[in-house]
Design a protein around this motif. Structure first.
Motif, PDB file in Angstrom:
ATOM      1  N   GLN A   1       0.833  -1.198   0.000  1.00 60.06           N
ATOM      2  CA  GLN A   1       0.000   0.000   0.000  1.00 60.06           C
ATOM      3  C   GLN A   1       0.875   1.257   0.000  1.00 60.06           C
ATOM      4  O   GLN A   1       2.054   1.205   0.336  1.00 60.06           O
ATOM      5  CB  GLN A   1      -0.904  -0.003   1.227  1.00 60.06           C
ATOM      6  CG  GLN A   1      -1.916  -1.147   1.237  1.00 60.06           C
ATOM      7  CD  GLN A   1      -2.872  -1.057   2.409  1.00 60.06           C
ATOM      8  OE1 GLN A   1      -2.539  -0.542   3.469  1.00 60.06           O
ATOM      9  NE2 GLN A   1      -4.097  -1.553   2.212  1.00 60.06           N
ATOM     10  N   THR A   2       0.267   2.346  -0.365  1.00 57.25           N
ATOM     11  CA  THR A   2       0.965   3.627  -0.353  1.00 57.25           C
ATOM     12  C   THR A   2       1.581   3.880   1.016  1.00 57.25           C
ATOM     13  O   THR A   2       0.922   3.696   2.040  1.00 57.25           O
ATOM     14  CB  THR A   2      -0.012   4.758  -0.701  1.00 57.25           C
ATOM     15  OG1 THR A   2      -0.510   4.557  -2.033  1.00 57.25           O
ATOM     16  CG2 THR A   2       0.678   6.110  -0.651  1.00 57.25           C
TER      17      THR A   2
ATOM     18  N   ASP B   1       4.108   2.202   2.258  1.00 57.13           N
ATOM     19  CA  ASP B   1       4.822   1.012   2.726  1.00 57.13           C
ATOM     20  C   ASP B   1       6.256   0.977   2.191  1.00 57.13           C
ATOM     21  O   ASP B   1       6.656   1.805   1.362  1.00 57.13           O
ATOM     22  CB  ASP B   1       4.092  -0.252   2.287  1.00 57.13           C
ATOM     23  CG  ASP B   1       2.850  -0.522   3.105  1.00 57.13           C
ATOM     24  OD1 ASP B   1       2.064  -1.421   2.713  1.00 57.13           O
ATOM     25  OD2 ASP B   1       2.644   0.172   4.124  1.00 57.13           O
TER      26      ASP B   1
ATOM     27  N   SER C   1      -0.654  -0.009  -4.205  1.00 56.41           N
ATOM     28  CA  SER C   1      -2.057   0.375  -4.284  1.00 56.41           C
ATOM     29  C   SER C   1      -2.289   1.672  -3.521  1.00 56.41           C
ATOM     30  O   SER C   1      -1.625   1.958  -2.520  1.00 56.41           O
ATOM     31  CB  SER C   1      -2.944  -0.731  -3.719  1.00 56.41           C
ATOM     32  OG  SER C   1      -2.680  -0.906  -2.344  1.00 56.41           O
ATOM     33  N   SER C   2      -3.263   2.425  -3.986  1.00 55.33           N
ATOM     34  CA  SER C   2      -3.552   3.724  -3.343  1.00 55.33           C
ATOM     35  C   SER C   2      -4.571   3.574  -2.229  1.00 55.33           C
ATOM     36  O   SER C   2      -5.168   2.535  -2.050  1.00 55.33           O
ATOM     37  CB  SER C   2      -4.051   4.713  -4.384  1.00 55.33           C
ATOM     38  OG  SER C   2      -5.192   4.195  -5.029  1.00 55.33           O
TER      39      SER C   2
END
Length: 123
Positions: free
Chosen positions: A12-13, A15, A122-123
């Motif tokens: 994820q964003t 990370d 992923s955002s």
């Protein structure tokens, strides 16, 4: 001679991920090394490079201050620590060995390439 990149995945964003590149078949301790990436429908682009001794590093503006390239010549390994990942970092990441002792931003200066590892943010 083989370069094997690993460590990619879905994150994820914000990370972090650490990519590794294992060299086999010959030693690259006298060669500059680099990481490149290719996003879907985009050209392959330079990400980071490191000199043979590890004392000089280079980064693209888009990853500077977030990514860190390093190497362990005793283990014939190359690494890319990626922090604060963003969706625009999504790409297949390739490690490569340069013809020269220092790295460069030009893919044409690299004559050995790994098979790539996919990083999806992923955002």
């Amino acid at each position: 001679v083989q370069l094997q990149a690993s460590g990619g995945g879905l994150v994820q964003t914000g990370d972090s991920l650490r990519l590794s590149c294992a060299a086999s078949g010959r030693r690259f301790s006298n060669n500059g090394m680099g990481w490149f990436r290719q996003a879907p429908r985009e050209e392959r682009e330079f990400v980071a490079g490191i000199s043979w001794r590890g004392d000089m590093t280079y980064y693209s503006d888009s990853v500077k201050a977030r990514f860190t390239i390093s190497r362990d010549n005793r283990k014939n390994m190359l690494y890319l620590q990626m922090n604060d990942l963003k969706p625009e970092d999504t790409a297949v990441y390739y490690c490569a060995a340069s013809r020269f002792a220092i790295s460069s931003r030009r893919s044409a200066d690299y004559n050995y390439w790994g098979q790539g590892t996919l990083v999806t943010v992923s955002s």
